[in-house]
Design an enzyme around this catalytic site. Structure first.
Site, PDB file in Angstrom:
ATOM      1  N   HIS A   1       0.756  -0.994  -0.384  1.00 52.70           N
ATOM      2  CA  HIS A   1       0.217  -0.187  -0.323  1.00 52.70           C
ATOM      3  C   HIS A   1       0.673   1.131   0.170  1.00 52.70           C
ATOM      4  O   HIS A   1       2.055   1.459   0.533  1.00 52.70           O
ATOM      5  CB  HIS A   1      -0.980  -0.185   1.192  1.00 52.70           C
ATOM      6  CG  HIS A   1      -1.707   1.252   1.086  1.00 52.70           C
ATOM      7  ND1 HIS A   1      -2.027   2.091   1.450  1.00 52.70           N
ATOM      8  CD2 HIS A   1      -2.980   0.961   0.695  1.00 52.70           C
ATOM      9  CE1 HIS A   1      -2.587   3.217   1.537  1.00 52.70           C
ATOM     10  NE2 HIS A   1      -3.917   2.814   0.801  1.00 52.70           N
TER      11      HIS A   1
ATOM     12  N   GLU B   1      -3.717   2.411  -7.271  1.00 51.65           N
ATOM     13  CA  GLU B   1      -3.614   3.931  -6.988  1.00 51.65           C
ATOM     14  C   GLU B   1      -2.808   4.423  -6.736  1.00 51.65           C
ATOM     15  O   GLU B   1      -1.398   4.749  -6.217  1.00 51.65           O
ATOM     16  CB  GLU B   1      -3.903   3.430  -4.641  1.00 51.65           C
ATOM     17  CG  GLU B   1      -5.078   1.744  -4.617  1.00 51.65           C
ATOM     18  CD  GLU B   1      -5.195   1.908  -3.243  1.00 51.65           C
ATOM     19  OE1 GLU B   1      -6.617   2.404  -2.844  1.00 51.65           O
ATOM     20  OE2 GLU B   1      -4.484   1.061  -2.376  1.00 51.65           O
TER      21      GLU B   1
ATOM     22  N   GLY C   1      -6.113   9.534   0.511  1.00 59.22           N
ATOM     23  CA  GLY C   1      -6.548   9.895   1.810  1.00 59.22           C
ATOM     24  C   GLY C   1      -6.831  11.169   1.682  1.00 59.22           C
ATOM     25  O   GLY C   1      -7.735  12.099   0.763  1.00 59.22           O
TER      26      GLY C   1
ATOM     27  N   SER D   1      -9.697   7.898  -3.257  1.00 57.37           N
ATOM     28  CA  SER D   1     -10.615   8.783  -3.078  1.00 57.37           C
ATOM     29  C   SER D   1     -12.023   8.466  -3.883  1.00 57.37           C
ATOM     30  O   SER D   1     -12.960   9.454  -4.438  1.00 57.37           O
ATOM     31  CB  SER D   1     -10.201  10.120  -3.691  1.00 57.37           C
ATOM     32  OG  SER D   1      -9.407  11.126  -2.005  1.00 57.37           O
TER      33      SER D   1
END
Ligand code: PGA
Length: 261
Positions: free
Chosen positions: A100, A173, A179, A220
């Site tokens: 991640h 991502e 975030g 998001s």
């Protein structure tokens, strides 16, 4: 929507939910999604390590796949602070999230480390969910495609085509999209990058095997943009953070997407 039969919906709760909060979130999500055909929609939740043992039976009962946010790459040894595949298997984990952006960019993990984890996850029967994505700076410099290809080629070194086709999951991502300070990628941008990723996977594993690997979009995702992203060619699932941490909101996104696909 990609060419696969099932669409994936997943969330990683990062460092937010306690054991009790995870348990009630999962129980509510299981109840809300009870009637959703799991042949059409695969659901997964990736809680904190401490919540896994409690979460296991609730997830199993609710047909929600259980994931871990990270994993050490050895079965055992002097690795203070790491969690091994044996320990994750013990608590019913099926998916292991690897690389991640917060692990890469806050905690300093490299493609070589992600590669060891991917191979170890496969050896131990898990489904590795390898996360990749370019930073804002890499995007600005026009090297996003190169970065994605490097992260795939390095992160997946040594993985066989059969393993990839059967068990690998990829999450795209973009770091700048993740975030509270992130901007979601547009459908056009995400679609283009999913095209690059699918092409690289076919190059690595051949068209037949490469074409079976689900590539999820994350960063998001919310109730406003989820349907548009889900309908974009090449996007095989949504990997959601903040907008999925209330079971009703996650369920709202899942049903909105399934009603339009
Ligand atoms: P976000 O997180 O949906 O809150 O941007 C996504 C992620 O980190 O996977």
């Amino acid at each position: 929507m990609g060419g696969l039969d099932r669409f994936y919906f997943g969330t990683n709760t990062k460092m937010y939910k306690t054991i009790a909060e995870t348990a009630s979130f999962l129980a509510e999500l299981a109840e809300l999604t009870r009637k959703i055909d799991r042949e059409k929609a695969a659901l997964f939740v990736i809680p904190s390590f401490t919540a896994l043992q409690t979460a296991g039976p609730i997830a199993r009962e609710g047909e929600i796949l259980l994931g871990a946010q990270n994993m050490g790459w050895e079965a055992e040894g002097p690795f203070t602070g790491e969690i091994s595949p044996r320990m994750l298997r013990e608590v019913g984990v099926e998916i292991v999230e690897i690389g991640h952006s917060e692990r890469r960019h806050v905690l300093g993990e490299t493609d070589e480390m992600e590669n060891k984890k991917v191979l170890c996850a496969l050896e131990n029967g898990f489904r590795p969910l390898l996360c990749i994505g370019e930073t804002a700076e890499q995007k600005r410099d026009g090297i996003a495609d190169e970065i994605l290809r490097i992260q795939l080629k390095r992160g997946l070194r040594g993985v066989s085509a059969a393993q990839a086709a059967e068990r690998l999951l990829i999450a795209y991502e973009p770091v700048w999209a993740i975030g509270a300070g992130g901007t979601p990628a547009t459908r056009e941008y995400a679609g283009e990058k999913h095209g690059v990723i699918h092409a690289a996977l076919c190059e690595l594993f051949g068209a037949e095997c490469g074409g079976q690997i689900p590539v999820l979009y994350g960063g998001s995702v919310n109730a406003e943009n989820a349907v548009g992203l889900a309908k974009t060619p090449g996007i095989d699932g949504l990997f959601i953070g903040r907008s999925a941490w209330v079971a009703k909101s996650f369920y709202g996104i899942i049903t909105a997407v399934l009603n339009t696909l």
